[in-house]
Every structure is written in structure tokens, then in C-alpha cells.
Design a protein around this motif. Structure first.
Motif, PDB file in Angstrom:
ATOM      1  N   LYS A 331       0.837  -1.195   0.000  1.00  0.00           N
ATOM      2  CA  LYS A 331       0.000   0.000   0.000  1.00  0.00           C
ATOM      3  C   LYS A 331       0.877   1.252   0.000  1.00  0.00           C
ATOM      4  O   LYS A 331       2.004   1.237   0.499  1.00  0.00           O
ATOM      5  CB  LYS A 331      -0.922   0.003   1.224  1.00  0.00           C
ATOM      6  N   TYR A 332       0.329   2.326  -0.565  1.00  0.00           N
ATOM      7  CA  TYR A 332       1.071   3.582  -0.579  1.00  0.00           C
ATOM      8  C   TYR A 332       1.358   4.041   0.849  1.00  0.00           C
ATOM      9  O   TYR A 332       0.514   3.913   1.744  1.00  0.00           O
ATOM     10  CB  TYR A 332       0.266   4.666  -1.294  1.00  0.00           C
ATOM     11  N   LEU A 333       2.549   4.575   1.040  1.00  0.00           N
ATOM     12  CA  LEU A 333       2.906   5.139   2.338  1.00  0.00           C
ATOM     13  C   LEU A 333       2.050   6.367   2.606  1.00  0.00           C
ATOM     14  O   LEU A 333       1.615   7.058   1.671  1.00  0.00           O
ATOM     15  CB  LEU A 333       4.388   5.511   2.351  1.00  0.00           C
ATOM     16  N   PRO A 334       1.776   6.679   3.887  1.00  0.00           N
ATOM     17  CA  PRO A 334       0.875   7.791   4.219  1.00  0.00           C
ATOM     18  C   PRO A 334       1.312   9.135   3.647  1.00  0.00           C
ATOM     19  O   PRO A 334       0.469   9.991   3.362  1.00  0.00           O
ATOM     20  CB  PRO A 334       0.903   7.808   5.746  1.00  0.00           C
ATOM     21  N   GLY A 335       2.599   9.339   3.457  1.00  0.00           N
ATOM     22  CA  GLY A 335       3.071  10.621   2.966  1.00  0.00           C
ATOM     23  C   GLY A 335       3.074  10.765   1.459  1.00  0.00           C
ATOM     24  O   GLY A 335       3.472  11.813   0.929  1.00  0.00           O
ATOM     25  N   VAL A 336       2.625   9.734   0.745  1.00  0.00           N
ATOM     26  CA  VAL A 336       2.567   9.800  -0.722  1.00  0.00           C
ATOM     27  C   VAL A 336       1.199  10.328  -1.133  1.00  0.00           C
ATOM     28  O   VAL A 336       0.166   9.762  -0.784  1.00  0.00           O
ATOM     29  CB  VAL A 336       2.819   8.417  -1.352  1.00  0.00           C
ATOM     30  N   LEU A 337       1.192  11.430  -1.879  1.00  0.00           N
ATOM     31  CA  LEU A 337      -0.059  12.064  -2.302  1.00  0.00           C
ATOM     32  C   LEU A 337      -0.467  11.675  -3.713  1.00  0.00           C
ATOM     33  O   LEU A 337      -1.654  11.521  -4.002  1.00  0.00           O
ATOM     34  CB  LEU A 337       0.074  13.588  -2.222  1.00  0.00           C
ATOM     35  N   LEU A 338       0.510  11.527  -4.590  1.00  0.00           N
ATOM     36  CA  LEU A 338       0.222  11.334  -6.010  1.00  0.00           C
ATOM     37  C   LEU A 338       1.244  10.406  -6.626  1.00  0.00           C
ATOM     38  O   LEU A 338       2.441  10.501  -6.340  1.00  0.00           O
ATOM     39  CB  LEU A 338       0.281  12.691  -6.736  1.00  0.00           C
ATOM     40  N   ASP A 339       0.778   9.517  -7.490  1.00  0.00           N
ATOM     41  CA  ASP A 339       1.644   8.641  -8.270  1.00  0.00           C
ATOM     42  C   ASP A 339       1.160   8.724  -9.712  1.00  0.00           C
ATOM     43  O   ASP A 339       0.105   8.197 -10.056  1.00  0.00           O
ATOM     44  CB  ASP A 339       1.556   7.208  -7.733  1.00  0.00           C
ATOM     45  N   LEU A 340       1.919   9.419 -10.560  1.00  0.00           N
ATOM     46  CA  LEU A 340       1.473   9.727 -11.923  1.00  0.00           C
ATOM     47  C   LEU A 340       2.489   9.195 -12.925  1.00  0.00           C
ATOM     48  O   LEU A 340       3.693   9.429 -12.788  1.00  0.00           O
ATOM     49  CB  LEU A 340       1.328  11.238 -12.090  1.00  0.00           C
ATOM     50  N   ASP A 341       1.999   8.503 -13.944  1.00  0.00           N
ATOM     51  CA  ASP A 341       2.831   7.899 -14.985  1.00  0.00           C
ATOM     52  C   ASP A 341       2.469   8.593 -16.300  1.00  0.00           C
ATOM     53  O   ASP A 341       1.330   8.471 -16.769  1.00  0.00           O
ATOM     54  CB  ASP A 341       2.532   6.399 -15.026  1.00  0.00           C
ATOM     55  N   TYR A 342       3.426   9.320 -16.909  1.00  0.00           N
ATOM     56  CA  TYR A 342       3.082  10.099 -18.091  1.00  0.00           C
ATOM     57  C   TYR A 342       4.226  10.110 -19.109  1.00  0.00           C
ATOM     58  O   TYR A 342       5.369   9.798 -18.802  1.00  0.00           O
ATOM     59  CB  TYR A 342       2.702  11.540 -17.708  1.00  0.00           C
ATOM     60  N   TRP A 343       3.860  10.456 -20.336  1.00  0.00           N
ATOM     61  CA  TRP A 343       4.817  10.656 -21.425  1.00  0.00           C
ATOM     62  C   TRP A 343       5.006  12.155 -21.655  1.00  0.00           C
ATOM     63  O   TRP A 343       4.035  12.914 -21.694  1.00  0.00           O
ATOM     64  CB  TRP A 343       4.314  10.047 -22.725  1.00  0.00           C
ATOM     65  N   ALA A 344       6.249  12.587 -21.869  1.00  0.00           N
ATOM     66  CA  ALA A 344       6.546  13.975 -22.205  1.00  0.00           C
ATOM     67  C   ALA A 344       7.484  14.002 -23.411  1.00  0.00           C
ATOM     68  O   ALA A 344       8.163  13.013 -23.715  1.00  0.00           O
ATOM     69  CB  ALA A 344       7.179  14.706 -21.017  1.00  0.00           C
ATOM     70  N   LEU A 345       7.509  15.140 -24.082  1.00  0.00           N
ATOM     71  CA  LEU A 345       8.379  15.333 -25.232  1.00  0.00           C
ATOM     72  C   LEU A 345       9.584  16.180 -24.830  1.00  0.00           C
ATOM     73  O   LEU A 345       9.450  17.177 -24.133  1.00  0.00           O
ATOM     74  CB  LEU A 345       7.625  16.002 -26.369  1.00  0.00           C
ATOM     75  N   MET A 346      10.760  15.763 -25.313  1.00  0.00           N
ATOM     76  CA  MET A 346      12.024  16.367 -24.885  1.00  0.00           C
ATOM     77  C   MET A 346      12.979  16.426 -26.080  1.00  0.00           C
ATOM     78  O   MET A 346      12.960  15.540 -26.942  1.00  0.00           O
ATOM     79  CB  MET A 346      12.612  15.502 -23.762  1.00  0.00           C
TER      80      MET A 346
END
Length: 348
Positions: A331-346
């Protein structure tokens, strides 16, 4: 004389009001202006050059600087709230998000959603609703699409549970399905103006980046942001809507804050083009200090000159150590608010 509630007001949909296949045409289209950009940059330490400078954008092959990808997302998202999450307990997650066209000043955005799944919770007091949302411009072109699922209260606890339908969702958007804005060209990319020298080839899969900086969430900033996106979910405004008497910080506010903080280390991850998945792991409330770290999950070449795609995990925390995510129980630790998986251009 007995006073009665007017049938003209909208109390919002409850869990039992949704059925798979419903198509929701959301009200109040919105024309965006330079005001959205200015307010977005005032609310978050947003500094990515492509969204800050028309000249930088033109040098990169675009006609001018677009609205920040997440600002456009918030506008589209906000339209859906009265029909999808007005009576939400919490917004839970995202999948299959793609940015298909840049949004420019003067564009008018509207939203429509299709219900693709429902599942009543075991307590019988709420359920999870899955919707696929599309944002369209004034030419009826789809500028973005995404799936989200949200926990919604039941209005009638005796209403029968609907048949459970959980949609099958792709965990990763294949790189070849990412849409690169027409004309985008990083061949003459100005790293000095962008703020960092790190390019696509400098990042390795598995690399972890601590973005160092932190921002303490203020109630006033959250309220302004949520009103800006016309997000009317009760849990964000009404302190009596939650058992603990606090207003829940809009999850998109945390996403934008973490993305802005990621500039320190990922200044050249210019455009978000894909959202593989995301979870609001724990609620965020006023007074929390948000920090962020990223992990490089993948890389891919694109057909656009000088442009590479990088897949990133963006984690927002408050009180959790960098690079820690879940406990031994999974389970996520209490201090983790967001876990986001995304693609970006670089730039390559």
C-alpha cells in the motif's frame, strides 16, 4: 406556508444514477485566454519555456505558445464535475490519457463523457464510476481524452446495486500512439533559454530525480485554482461535506504543483502528450508541504525532428522520504499524495 425545495436546482448525480453507456454532454463551454496562462503561472511555479514564450514556441515549430497541457486538462476536467463528481467522495485515478491537439488562446473548450464502468462498494453507501472524457474545441476537434474513475456517494442506500462492469484499460500508451503536435521541431532548441542543458539522451531508464524544492499548500490558493477550473465538487468547497470538517484539495492542484516542481531536473520535458495512469494515493489538505521526485520509466524516439519521448513517474509527497512509495504491504505510504505515470516530449 410550507417551504419546499425547488425542482429547478441540481443536486448532482449519485452512484445509482449512472449506467454503462450513458453519454454526458457537459454544460458551459469555455473560451480560454491569456488570463488562464497568467493565473496558472501565478498558482504554480510553472516555468517550462514552451508555455512561457511565444518566441520559444515559434522557434520550436508552433505558431505560438499553447496553454499549459495541464491547464487545458483542468478546464476540460472542470466541465465534467457537475455530472460526474459533484457528490464524489474522492477522485481515484486516471488512465489512457492523450493530448491530441495544442490549445491556444481564443479556443473554446467543451467536454463530453461516456460511462464505461460501475462497481458498488461493499459498504453499500458508495460506488466507483468509470468515465471516458473527451475535450473538444470550437471546430469539434478532440484536443484530449482520458479515463478517470471516481468514488460517488449513493443518494438512496436502498437502491439496488447495478451489475458490476470494470473496463479493461491499457496500463501503458504505446509510444507509437502518442500524437506529436504538427510542426513541432526541436532541431534548433535553445537550452539556455529553457533553463537546463539535459537532453533526452542524458536520461537513463531507472534514473531517479529528487526535485528538491517544496511548496506549502495554502487554502486560498487551492480555492482560487478550483474556482478557476469551475470545479464545483462539494468536498473542495463545503467543509461540512467531509466527516473531518476539512476541505479536500483538488487532486489536479497537486498534479500541477508536482509537475511545476519537476522543472528542477526536468526543465526540458516540455510537453505532456500521454497519461498512462495515475492515483491520488492519499488526500491532501491545506498546510501540507508538497515535494516531488521522478523516475525515468522509458524512452522512445518519435518522427518529429529533434524530438524524443520520455516516460516518467511523477510522485508528489508530504512528509515521505524521496524515492519511497509503498510499504511492505503493497500500500502507498501515508506521505505519498500522487503517483502519476506520463509521457513527455524532450529535445534529443
Amino acid at each position: 406556508m410550507t417551504k419546499t425545495s425547488s425542482a429547478k436546482t441540481n443536486s448532482g448525480r449519485f452512484f445509482e444514477d449512472y449506467a454503462v453507456g450513458d453519454v454526458l454532454h457537459h454544460a458551459v463551454p469555455r473560451t480560454v485566454s491569456g488570463g488562464e496562462r497568467a493565473l496558472y503561472h501565478a498558482l504554480y511555479p510553472a516555468r517550462h519555456a514552451l508555455y512561457s514564450s511565444d518566441e520559444f514556441a515559434r522557434q520550436s515549430g508552433l505558431p505560438k505558445s499553447p496553454l499549459d497541457d495541464l491547464a487545458a486538462f483542468h478546464v476540460v476536467f472542470g466541465k465534467t464535475v457537475p455530472d460526474v463528481s459533484l457528490n464524489a467522495v474522492a477522485n481515484l485515478g486516471y488512465a489512457e490519457g492523450r493530448w491530441l491537439l495544442p490549445v491556444y488562446e481564443g479556443d473554446t473548450l467543451r467536454s463530453e463523457s461516456e460511462v464505461i464502468g460501475v462497481k458498488q462498494n461493499s459498504n453499500g453507501k458508495s460506488g466507483v464510476v468509470y468515465v471516458r472524457t473527451r475535450g473538444l474545441n470550437q471546430r469539434d476537434e478532440v484536443v484530449m481524452e482520458y479515463v478517470r474513475w471516481v468514488m460517488v456517494r449513493k443518494g438512496d442506500l436502498d437502491a439496488p446495486a447495478p451489475e458490476t462492469v470494470i473496463p479493461e484499460l491499457n496500463k501503458i500508451i504505446p509510444a507509437e500512439d502518442l500524437v506529436i503536435p504538427e510542426g513541432l521541431d526541436f532541431s534548433d532548441y535553445d537550452f539556455g533559454q529553457a533553463g537546463e542543458a539535459h537532453r533526452w539522451g542524458d536520461y537513463q531508464v531507472g534514473e531517479m530525480i529528487d526535485h528538491v524544492d517544496g511548496v506549502t499548500i495554502e487554502e486560498a490558493e487551492h480555492m482560487l485554482a478550483t474556482r478557476l477550473w469551475q470545479n464545483t465538487a462539494k468536498v473542495h468547497f463545503d467543509a461540512t461535506a467531509r466527516p473531518d470538517g476539512s476541505r479536500l484539495i483538488y487532486g489536479g492542484h497537486v498534479i500541477s504543483m508536482a509537475r511545476a516542481l519537476s522543472f528542477n531536473g526536468l526543465a526540458n520535458a516540455q510537453m505532456i502528450v500521454g497519461l498512462n495512469g495515475g492515483a491520488h494515493a492519499n488526500p491532501c489538505s491545506s498546510g501540507m508541504t508538497v515535494r516531488a521526485w521522478s523516475e525515468v520509466l522509458g524512452k522512445a524516439e518519435t518522427s518529429a525532428p529533434g524530438v524524443g519521448a520520455i516516460r516518467l513517474r511523477l510522485v508528489a509527497t508530504s512528509g515521505a522520504e524521496p524515492f519511497t512509495l509503498k510499504g511492505d504491504d503493497g500500500k502507498y505510504l501515508p506521505g505519498v499524495l500522487l503517483d502519476l505515470d506520463y509521457w513527455a516530449l524532450m529535445p534529443i
